[in-house]
Write a protein that holds these residues in place. Structure first.
Motif, mmCIF file in Angstrom:
data_model
loop_
_atom_site.group_PDB
_atom_site.id
_atom_site.type_symbol
_atom_site.label_atom_id
_atom_site.label_comp_id
_atom_site.label_asym_id
_atom_site.label_seq_id
_atom_site.Cartn_x
_atom_site.Cartn_y
_atom_site.Cartn_z
ATOM 1 N N ARG A 183 0.832 -1.213 0.000
ATOM 2 C CA ARG A 183 0.000 0.000 0.000
ATOM 3 C C ARG A 183 0.860 1.253 0.000
ATOM 4 O O ARG A 183 0.552 2.225 -0.705
ATOM 5 N N ALA A 184 1.941 1.242 0.768
ATOM 6 C CA ALA A 184 2.840 2.402 0.777
ATOM 7 C C ALA A 184 3.510 2.592 -0.579
ATOM 8 O O ALA A 184 3.631 3.712 -1.075
ATOM 9 N N GLY A 185 3.961 1.493 -1.196
ATOM 10 C CA GLY A 185 4.589 1.611 -2.504
ATOM 11 C C GLY A 185 3.647 2.050 -3.589
ATOM 12 O O GLY A 185 4.058 2.671 -4.578
ATOM 13 N N ARG A 186 2.354 1.773 -3.407
ATOM 14 C CA ARG A 186 1.380 2.165 -4.419
ATOM 15 C C ARG A 186 0.994 3.633 -4.289
ATOM 16 O O ARG A 186 0.745 4.314 -5.286
ATOM 17 N N GLN A 187 0.940 4.137 -3.065
ATOM 18 C CA GLN A 187 0.422 5.481 -2.842
ATOM 19 C C GLN A 187 1.496 6.544 -2.705
ATOM 20 O O GLN A 187 1.224 7.717 -2.944
ATOM 21 N N ALA A 188 2.704 6.173 -2.308
ATOM 22 C CA ALA A 188 3.749 7.166 -2.041
ATOM 23 C C ALA A 188 4.582 7.403 -3.281
ATOM 24 O O ALA A 188 4.688 6.545 -4.163
ATOM 25 N N ASP A 189 5.180 8.578 -3.332
ATOM 26 C CA ASP A 189 6.114 8.872 -4.408
ATOM 27 C C ASP A 189 7.536 8.653 -3.905
ATOM 28 O O ASP A 189 7.764 8.258 -2.754
ATOM 29 N N ALA A 190 8.486 8.905 -4.773
ATOM 30 C CA ALA A 190 9.882 8.620 -4.420
ATOM 31 C C ALA A 190 10.379 9.494 -3.282
ATOM 32 O O ALA A 190 11.287 9.102 -2.549
ATOM 33 N N GLY A 191 9.792 10.672 -3.101
ATOM 34 C CA GLY A 191 10.285 11.578 -2.074
ATOM 35 C C GLY A 191 9.956 11.149 -0.659
ATOM 36 O O GLY A 191 10.747 11.373 0.252
ATOM 37 N N ASN A 192 8.800 10.554 -0.470
ATOM 38 C CA ASN A 192 8.401 10.153 0.884
ATOM 39 C C ASN A 192 8.146 8.660 0.973
ATOM 40 O O ASN A 192 7.324 8.209 1.788
ATOM 41 N N LEU A 193 8.833 7.866 0.176
ATOM 42 C CA LEU A 193 8.635 6.416 0.192
ATOM 43 C C LEU A 193 9.068 5.807 1.520
ATOM 44 O O LEU A 193 8.371 4.949 2.086
ATOM 45 N N ALA A 194 10.223 6.246 2.039
ATOM 46 C CA ALA A 194 10.714 5.675 3.295
ATOM 47 C C ALA A 194 9.742 5.954 4.437
ATOM 48 O O ALA A 194 9.460 5.062 5.262
ATOM 49 N N GLN A 195 9.200 7.171 4.483
ATOM 50 C CA GLN A 195 8.240 7.504 5.531
ATOM 51 C C GLN A 195 6.969 6.669 5.400
ATOM 52 O O GLN A 195 6.420 6.179 6.397
ATOM 53 N N ALA A 196 6.501 6.469 4.169
ATOM 54 C CA ALA A 196 5.299 5.669 3.950
ATOM 55 C C ALA A 196 5.543 4.202 4.312
ATOM 56 O O ALA A 196 4.653 3.535 4.848
ATOM 57 N N LEU A 197 6.736 3.687 4.034
ATOM 58 C CA LEU A 197 7.040 2.306 4.386
ATOM 59 C C LEU A 197 7.025 2.108 5.894
ATOM 60 O O LEU A 197 6.504 1.095 6.393
ATOM 61 N N LEU A 198 7.586 3.046 6.633
ATOM 62 C CA LEU A 198 7.571 2.928 8.094
ATOM 63 C C LEU A 198 6.145 3.018 8.638
ATOM 64 O O LEU A 198 5.807 2.341 9.613
ATOM 65 N N GLN A 199 5.316 3.845 8.003
ATOM 66 C CA GLN A 199 3.917 3.894 8.408
ATOM 67 C C GLN A 199 3.225 2.561 8.161
ATOM 68 O O GLN A 199 2.414 2.099 8.971
ATOM 69 N N GLY A 200 3.569 1.929 7.041
ATOM 70 C CA GLY A 200 2.970 0.641 6.735
ATOM 71 C C GLY A 200 3.433 -0.490 7.632
ATOM 72 O O GLY A 200 2.782 -1.539 7.678
ATOM 73 N N LEU A 201 4.545 -0.300 8.335
ATOM 74 C CA LEU A 201 5.071 -1.339 9.222
ATOM 75 C C LEU A 201 4.622 -1.162 10.677
ATOM 76 O O LEU A 201 5.046 -1.931 11.542
ATOM 77 N N ARG A 202 3.776 -0.174 10.957
ATOM 78 C CA ARG A 202 3.320 0.041 12.332
ATOM 79 C C ARG A 202 2.443 -1.101 12.814
ATOM 80 O O ARG A 202 2.602 -1.579 13.945
ATOM 81 N N LEU A 203 1.517 -1.551 11.995
ATOM 82 C CA LEU A 203 0.658 -2.661 12.391
ATOM 83 C C LEU A 203 1.455 -3.953 12.611
ATOM 84 O O LEU A 203 1.234 -4.643 13.621
#
Length: 269
Positions: A183-203
């Motif tokens: 979900r993070a890789g689908r919705q995030a762009d290259a600039g905030n990919l790392a932040q989106a990945l960490l958000q996706g790993l919270r659960l």
């Protein structure tokens, strides 16, 4: 004409009532502790925490005295002896804080293993099969690991080691981690990919705590889950079990905040 308080005034009034609200909640909690079925109150929890700290310090003092005695015995021996005996390892009785630290190490290892596998696999899944990553099948599949882990724990014939615990955490967290990364890789762009990945790993991080506590209750003679279960089985020790649950919740919240902090962009100079 009716006026509304400014945001600045509301911000000043908020913290002023925070401490009295906490004190009032503690007083009410202590009052409810005197009613049947007499749940542990704040004073009882505080007393048990002090006792756990004393037990931990006593075990540290016992270990220090053991090694000091062994060292004095070695120094008192004949220096012309062919070989001095090795100092035996101290058989430490695990305290509450030892078991808490052990569980923290286990959950971090299980989460790191899950993230190591889920991040590249989830990104490849998003890039290669976008419909699978975004479809309802993946959303439903992330609900399956929980009953699978429970079934594995119930059917386990004997206590397992660290590899068994890591396997349980991987089984319970891998599919939710794949879903979050995809979900993070689908919705995030290259600039905030790392932040989106960490958000996706919270659960998956929260699930790792839950799975670990269940696995330690079922399979391990040590760890925070085993401590909670063993204290629940003793009369009058529900306060210690509640302290264990509270520490597990506090550690989970702190790890979640740490994960969020790692995902925040660095401030620009």
């Amino acid at each position: 004409m009716k006026t509304t308080p400014s945001p600045r005034l509301s911000a000043r009034l908020g913290p002023r009532w925070r401490l009295p609200a906490v004190l009032l909640a503690l007083v009410l909690w202590q009052g409810l502790a005197g009613l049947p079925p007499h749940p542990p109150g704040p004073l009882q929890l505080g007393g048990q925490l002090v006792q756990l700290l004393q037990e931990h310090k006593a075990e540290q003092d016992r270990e220090r005295a053991f090694y000091q005695a062994e060292l004095r015995q070695r120094l008192a021996q004949d220096e012309t002896a062919a070989a001095l005996p090795r100092i035996p390892a101290f058989e430490r009785t695990p305290t509450f804080f030892d078991q808490l630290l052990l569980s923290l190490q286990r959950v971090l290892a299980g989460f790191a293993l899950t993230a190591l596998l889920a991040v590249p696999a989830g990104l490849l899944l998003t890039r290669g099969r976008r419909r699978i990553a975004a479809g309802p099948g993946m959303s439903m599949a992330r609900l399956l690991p929980a009953p699978l882990v429970l079934a594995a724990l119930l059917l386990s014939p004997q206590p397992g080691g660290t590899s068994t615990l890591l396997g349980c955490m991987l089984l319970g967290c891998l599919v939710p981690a794949l879903h979050g990364v995809a979900r993070a890789g689908r919705q995030a762009d290259a600039g905030n990919l790392a932040q989106a990945l960490l958000q996706g790993l919270r659960l998956p991080l929260a699930l790792a705590w839950l799975v670990l506590l269940l696995a330690e209750m079922a399979l391990q003679p040590q760890g925070l889950g085993h401590f909670i279960l063993s204290e629940l089985g003793q009369d009058g020790q529900s306060a210690r079990a509640l302290l264990g649950l509270g520490c597990a919740l506090l550690a989970a919240v702190l790890l979640d905040r740490l994960l969020l902090g790692l995902g925040q962009p660095a401030p620009r100079p």
